[in-house]
Design an enzyme around this catalytic site. Structure first.
Site, short mmCIF file in Angstrom:
data_model
loop_
_atom_site.label_atom_id
_atom_site.label_comp_id
_atom_site.label_asym_id
_atom_site.label_seq_id
_atom_site.Cartn_x
_atom_site.Cartn_y
_atom_site.Cartn_z
N ARG A 90 11.12 3.32 59.23
CA ARG A 90 12.29 2.69 58.64
C ARG A 90 11.84 1.48 57.84
O ARG A 90 11.48 1.62 56.69
CB ARG A 90 13.28 2.31 59.76
CG ARG A 90 14.71 2.35 59.32
CD ARG A 90 15.69 2.49 60.46
NE ARG A 90 15.72 1.38 61.40
CZ ARG A 90 16.58 1.29 62.41
NH1 ARG A 90 17.47 2.25 62.60
NH2 ARG A 90 16.56 0.28 63.24
N MET A 146 45.25 10.90 62.46
CA MET A 146 44.62 9.70 61.90
C MET A 146 44.98 8.47 62.73
O MET A 146 44.13 7.68 63.08
CB MET A 146 45.06 9.51 60.45
CG MET A 146 44.15 8.57 59.69
SD MET A 146 44.67 8.29 58.00
CE MET A 146 44.42 9.87 57.24
N LYS A 184 24.36 -7.02 67.46
CA LYS A 184 24.66 -6.43 66.15
C LYS A 184 25.92 -5.57 66.24
O LYS A 184 26.36 -5.22 67.35
CB LYS A 184 23.47 -5.56 65.70
CG LYS A 184 23.20 -4.36 66.61
CD LYS A 184 21.89 -3.70 66.24
CE LYS A 184 21.63 -2.49 67.12
NZ LYS A 184 20.25 -1.99 66.97
N TYR A 213 48.38 19.30 63.41
CA TYR A 213 47.87 19.93 62.20
C TYR A 213 47.23 21.28 62.49
O TYR A 213 46.57 21.46 63.50
CB TYR A 213 46.82 19.02 61.53
CG TYR A 213 47.42 17.81 60.88
CD1 TYR A 213 48.27 17.95 59.78
CD2 TYR A 213 47.15 16.54 61.35
CE1 TYR A 213 48.83 16.83 59.19
CE2 TYR A 213 47.69 15.41 60.76
CZ TYR A 213 48.54 15.57 59.67
OH TYR A 213 49.08 14.47 59.09
C1 LIG Z 1 19.51 -2.19 68.16
C2 LIG Z 1 18.15 -2.74 68.31
C3 LIG Z 1 17.67 -3.14 69.56
C4 LIG Z 1 18.47 -2.97 70.82
O1 LIG Z 1 18.34 -1.67 71.29
P1 LIG Z 1 19.09 -1.18 72.62
O2 LIG Z 1 18.43 0.10 72.93
O3 LIG Z 1 20.52 -1.07 72.28
O4 LIG Z 1 18.84 -2.21 73.66
C5 LIG Z 1 16.41 -3.70 69.61
N1 LIG Z 1 15.67 -3.86 68.50
C6 LIG Z 1 16.08 -3.47 67.28
C7 LIG Z 1 15.20 -3.67 66.10
C8 LIG Z 1 17.33 -2.89 67.14
O5 LIG Z 1 17.75 -2.50 65.93
#
Ligand SMILES: *Cc1c(COP(=O)(O)O)cnc(C)c1O
Length: 400
Positions: free
Chosen positions: A137, A339, A35, A266
């Site tokens: 969540r 920036m 991801k 800055y």
């Molecule tokens: C990001 C994520 C993982 C991976 O977690 P890591 O600790 O980075 O290995 C596993 N399951 C879900 C649902 C996630 O969102």
């Protein structure tokens, strides 16, 4: 190459994958979580390298991320972890992505969408049920089990491939909380079996839980952090040896000798204490340099550190200022990170325009427009250069 770029060593990613595989319980497989553009490394390149190394399953948060992987030739299982919307489903089904379900109302709708797609045989969409056990969540709650089963049994186009949950405190090593989550997961999963829902796979572990609880590996472990070369927290490094695939580099684009007492940047918060040289590197907070996610203190000592740091800054003393590496020597950022331009104080050491500087750039916030240069098997593989925008969909590949 002038400017700023990131070198990604895909061999290191593969070595990390192999380290993970060594620790897998028999029967369990590694689902590579790629991801957020593989935590900044580049999802397509990382997934390709891992697939060649034998990885059969991948996970992303958004549907778009999964589609991009398919379009770029990833053939393995791709699970979308986040919620998806009805308009996206036909594309997901055509690309054979596996979807996460965490809401009752979506079951009937998904079944209809799938049934309406033209297909001679019974078309089925593979889904994983996300169970809420303490992350707060997404996910089904235990009291919904019965309604969930009723809805699924009326949905012939939906095949329940998996059931999973996600830990909130595995990296903090709060065993009690994780044990509670795991217990709730098992209770929920067996309740579903009583209600005649038999998912093919179960998976619960992220990187931290994978290392701490081998008996929880089940059919898949979902690993992101370890693959990109990070330990999930202190105390995990004794369990496996990781390689770091990531180096961010910038080049000196401006260099100048200045007298003592020169203000820099800055708000003029920085002033040179002696005659020195100031160098400018073309990287700043718009590239992710110096950017950190919102930080919550872990206890009183941590809190005190933050207070003292901010108090001293009020009087012009800066602790923990960003450092970069120039010819093997650590030098400080002078003043505030800009920036897109940052000043470093290089002292009187011999250096020149074009010299390379290694910068600490947090992977997940590194701007995707910074070119990535990939290395594999000891040679440069390709560059990834964004034309515009921030999604890899706009990626331009120049294979060398
Ligand atoms: C990001 C994520 C993982 C991976 O977690 P890591 O600790 O980075 O290995 C596993 N399951 C879900 C649902 C996630 O969102």
């Amino acid at each position: 190459m002038a400017g700023t770029w990131i070198e990604v060593d895909l061999d290191a990613v593969v070595r990390n994958y192999e380290e993970v595989v060594k620790l897998l319980r028999s029967g369990a497989r590694c689902m590579a979580v790629v991801k957020a553009d593989a935590y900044g490394l580049g999802a397509i390149e990382v997934a390709r390298a891992l697939e060649r190394a034998g990885c059969e399953a991948f996970a992303v948060t958004r549907l778009e991320e999964g589609l991009i992987l398919r379009e770029h030739g990833i053939r393995g299982m791709i699970l979308v972890l986040g919620p998806t919307s009805q308009e996206e489903w036909p594309r997901a089904i055509s690309a054979q992505l596996q979807l996460t379900l965490s809401e009752l109302s979506s079951i009937e709708e998904l079944n209809v969408v799938c049934s309406e797609m033209e297909q001679e045989t019974l078309q089925q969409v593979q889904v994983h049920l996300k169970l809420e056990t303490g992350m707060g969540r997404t996910g089904f709650q235990l009291p919904e089990a019965e309604a969930l089963s009723i809805a699924l049994l009326k949905a012939p186009h939906i095949h329940v491939a998996g059931v999973y949950t996600h830990f909130a405190r595995a990296a903090q090593r709060d065993r009690q909380y994780s044990l509670g989550q795991y217990e709730r997961f098992l209770i929920f999963a067996s309740r579903l079996e009583e209600l005649r829902i038999y998912p093919t796979w179960k998976h619960v572990c992220n990187s931290a839980a994978f290392l701490d609880y081998p008996e929880w590996h089940h059919d898949f472990v979902r690993i992101g952090t370890l693959l990109i070369g990070h330990y999930p927290g202190p105390g995990f490094s004794s369990k496996l040896t990781l390689s770091d695939p990531w180096v961010a580099k910038s080049q000196i684009v401006h260099l100048r000798k200045v007298p003592k007492g020169t203000y820099v940047g800055y708000q003029s918060i920085y002033r040179t204490k002696a005659a020195t040289q100031l160098a400018v590197i073309p990287v700043g907070y718009a590239d992710g340099f110096g950017v950190t996610p919102h930080f919550v203190p872990q206890g009183w000592l941590d809190f005190l550190k933050i207070v003292i740091k901010n108090f001293l800054a009020l009087f012009g003393f800066f602790l923990g200022q960003e450092q970069v590496e120039l010819k093997g020597r650590r030098v400080h950022v002078a003043g505030k990170i800009g920036m897109q331009l940052t000043v470093i104080e290089v002292g009187m050491q011999d250096c020149a325009l074009g010299d390379e500087v290694q910068i600490p750039l947090r992977r997940t916030v590194a701007n995707p427009r910074i070119p990535r240069r990939y290395r594999q098997g000891g040679q440069m593989l390709s560059d990834r250069v964004m034309k515009e925008g921030v999604l890899p969909a706009h990626t331009e590949y120049s294979l060398q």
